[in-house]
Design a protein around this motif. Structure first.
Motif, mmCIF file in Angstrom:
data_model
loop_
_atom_site.group_PDB
_atom_site.id
_atom_site.type_symbol
_atom_site.label_atom_id
_atom_site.label_comp_id
_atom_site.label_asym_id
_atom_site.label_seq_id
_atom_site.Cartn_x
_atom_site.Cartn_y
_atom_site.Cartn_z
ATOM 1 N N UNK A 77 16.191 17.753 28.899
ATOM 2 C CA UNK A 77 17.156 18.546 28.270
ATOM 3 C C UNK A 77 17.378 19.868 28.960
ATOM 4 N N UNK A 78 16.299 20.563 28.972
ATOM 5 C CA UNK A 78 16.212 21.985 29.354
ATOM 6 C C UNK A 78 16.601 21.970 30.885
ATOM 7 N N UNK A 96 22.703 27.485 25.111
ATOM 8 C CA UNK A 96 22.855 26.019 25.394
ATOM 9 C C UNK A 96 21.499 25.190 24.775
ATOM 10 N N UNK A 97 20.421 25.697 24.959
ATOM 11 C CA UNK A 97 19.190 24.741 24.697
ATOM 12 C C UNK A 97 18.820 24.748 23.054
ATOM 13 N N UNK A 98 19.097 25.960 22.487
ATOM 14 C CA UNK A 98 18.708 26.068 21.150
ATOM 15 C C UNK A 98 19.893 25.784 20.059
ATOM 16 N N UNK A 99 20.358 24.594 20.224
ATOM 17 C CA UNK A 99 21.280 24.056 19.559
ATOM 18 C C UNK A 99 21.344 22.539 19.362
ATOM 19 N N UNK A 100 21.949 21.812 18.586
ATOM 20 C CA UNK A 100 22.069 20.292 18.473
ATOM 21 C C UNK A 100 22.783 19.998 19.640
ATOM 22 N N UNK A 101 22.301 18.736 20.164
ATOM 23 C CA UNK A 101 23.007 18.284 21.210
ATOM 24 C C UNK A 101 24.425 17.759 20.790
ATOM 25 N N UNK A 102 24.877 17.682 19.609
ATOM 26 C CA UNK A 102 26.040 17.356 19.108
ATOM 27 C C UNK A 102 27.159 18.706 19.217
ATOM 28 N N UNK A 103 26.574 19.640 19.250
ATOM 29 C CA UNK A 103 27.259 20.799 19.094
ATOM 30 C C UNK A 103 28.051 21.232 20.334
ATOM 31 N N UNK A 104 27.657 20.503 21.664
ATOM 32 C CA UNK A 104 28.546 20.789 22.662
ATOM 33 C C UNK A 104 29.926 20.532 22.570
ATOM 34 N N UNK A 105 30.198 19.301 22.018
ATOM 35 C CA UNK A 105 31.581 18.821 21.836
ATOM 36 C C UNK A 105 32.297 19.093 20.469
ATOM 37 N N UNK A 106 31.540 19.900 19.567
ATOM 38 C CA UNK A 106 31.981 20.247 18.149
ATOM 39 C C UNK A 106 32.738 21.265 18.115
ATOM 40 N N UNK A 107 34.021 20.911 17.615
ATOM 41 C CA UNK A 107 34.890 21.967 17.328
ATOM 42 C C UNK A 107 34.722 23.238 16.430
ATOM 43 N N UNK A 108 34.166 22.661 15.344
ATOM 44 C CA UNK A 108 33.536 23.633 14.135
ATOM 45 C C UNK A 108 32.536 24.580 14.641
ATOM 46 N N UNK A 109 31.676 23.972 15.614
ATOM 47 C CA UNK A 109 30.554 24.843 16.162
ATOM 48 C C UNK A 109 31.130 25.969 17.067
ATOM 49 N N UNK A 110 32.008 25.528 18.018
ATOM 50 C CA UNK A 110 32.863 26.524 18.917
ATOM 51 C C UNK A 110 33.639 27.608 18.103
#
Length: 414
Positions: A77-78, A96-110
């Motif tokens: 992943x790194x 990018x590394x220190x977050x859940x993998x699902x955060x990438x496409x998550x609207x609330x996260x952004x």
């Protein structure tokens, strides 16, 4: 590649347990710097050797096999996150590394990223705009789409989704302006995700042949000369109304000065017969900082004398305190603005003036009446601290037809 990533046993410091921490080592070739990131895993030298350096089928069973797979997944992943960067940057890599993998496409996260970033930059009002939009989207997503905001992905939001959201907002009694503001804010979040390489542009739902954000023409509300005279001569029924009227006309007399700028005005800004300040709303938006000069009049001097603080080293008015942080300042100014608006509305109602009057009207009343008096567009542009004359023309384009008619009738008065 301009980076190197590897799993290492950090033998620089042995723990009291006799174990060493397992870390991921990242080396940036361009900067020739390295960073070690903890994985919250501790092993002996022998165990690390067996699992990671020289693993054998015999040793990779049970917990050993699980740990080997876990470390491999982290390293993979790194490398993937580093590879997604056009140019390797430690800060972006860490984000990018220190977050859940699902955060990438998550609207609330952004959205939460944008909220935190604006709070850190002391842009409290902007962070609130993101928060209001997020809450609105959460309600729609849950009520209509049966999708909790925590699970809402960018890929779900397409043209049909946005049109349905627009319809939902209007049926809830929201104005076209509100729909426009919220969808523009959502567009910013999409752009942020694309810029961070978390989202592919193929999922961008805005633009040509896609969803068109509603464009609304906001009419600038202003009092005419007769109404201004009525308001100025109106007798307040109490001290609160008197204070509201004084500050409303202070804003008007100071070229439509925003209430936030009034609250942040310092005694040190006043020199002789004028004071100078930088408009807070536009200060961070332009590289060239324009200082605004306002000449004092008998009326504005009277307001300063009546409501000014005794401590000449502090702010002119007792609205915020010099020791307040930005969040406290924001709340105090917001409460003060609400206080002024509530009481100026009461005066307006008692004197048969437009009930929707607010401090916002003071700025537009200044601009409108300046135009009616034959003041040049260039002067008004400078007084309003617009970046150029085109901004002032667009500003004037939003005024009521009666204002434009008066201006047209005076344009040939040489």
């Amino acid at each position: 590649m301009d980076y190197n990533i590897s799993i290492r046993l950090d033998k620089r410091r042995k723990k009291d347990t006799g174990l060493y921490p397992v870390k991921i080592r990242v080396y940036g070739k361009a900067t020739t710097k390295e960073k070690w990131y903890s994985l919250n895993i501790d092993l002996t030298e022998k165990k690390f050797e067996e699992i990671w350096i020289n693993p054998t089928n015999k040793n990779l069973r049970g917990e050993n096999k699980e740990l080997r797979l876990k470390l491999q997944a982290i390293e993979n992943r790194a490398n993937d996150e580093a590879k997604s960067l056009d140019v390797f940057d430690f800060k972006k890599f860490e984000y990018k590394l220190f977050r859940k993998t699902s955060d990438k496409n998550n609207v609330q996260y952004h959205f939460n990223l944008a909220i935190r970033k604006n709070i850190e930059n002391n842009k409290i009002s902007t962070s609130e705009s993101f928060r209001y939009t997020l809450n609105s989207l959460a309600n729609f997503s849950y009520e209509i789409k049966k999708c909790p905001i925590e699970k809402l992905k960018f890929q779900y939001i397409d043209i049909d989704w946005l049109k349905e959201y627009e319809k939902y907002m209007l049926t809830k009694g929201k104005s076209l302006t509100t729909v426009s503001i919220y969808t523009r804010t959502l567009r910013v979040i999409f752009n942020n995700a694309i810029e961070a390489t978390d989202l592919n542009t193929e999922y961008y739902p805005f633009g040509k042949n896609k969803y068109k954000i509603l464009r609304t023409k906001k009419v600038k509300k202003a009092l005419n000369n007769k109404q201004l005279k009525t308001l100025f001569e109106a007798k307040p029924s109490n001290e609160n109304e008197a204070k509201a009227k004084d500050f409303w006309f202070f804003s008007y007399a100071c070229n439509g000065m925003n209430l936030k700028d009034i609250a942040l005005l310092k005694n040190s800004d006043i020199k002789d017969d004028k004071f100078t300040y930088f408009r807070a709303k536009t200060f961070d938006k332009t590289s060239e900082k324009k200082e605004i000069s306002i000449y004092l009049t008998d009326f504005t001097r009277k307001v300063i004398s009546k409501y000014g603080t005794k401590d000449k080293k502090d702010f002119v008015f007792d609205i915020v305190d010099i020791n307040d942080d930005h969040l406290v300042q924001y709340k105090k100014i917001k409460n003060f603005t609400r206080y002024i608006n509530d009481h100026i509305k009461r005066i307006a109602k008692a004197n048969k003036l437009p009930h929707e009057i607010s401090t916002y009207w003071a700025r537009h009343s200044f601009a409108t009446n300046s135009i009616r008096k034959g003041t040049s567009m260039e002067f008004i542009s400078e007084a309003l601290n617009h970046s150029d004359l085109n901004v002032t023309k667009n500003y004037f384009a939003g005024f009521e037809d009666s204002t434009k008619k008066d201006f047209a009738n005076t344009i040939m008065d040489f």
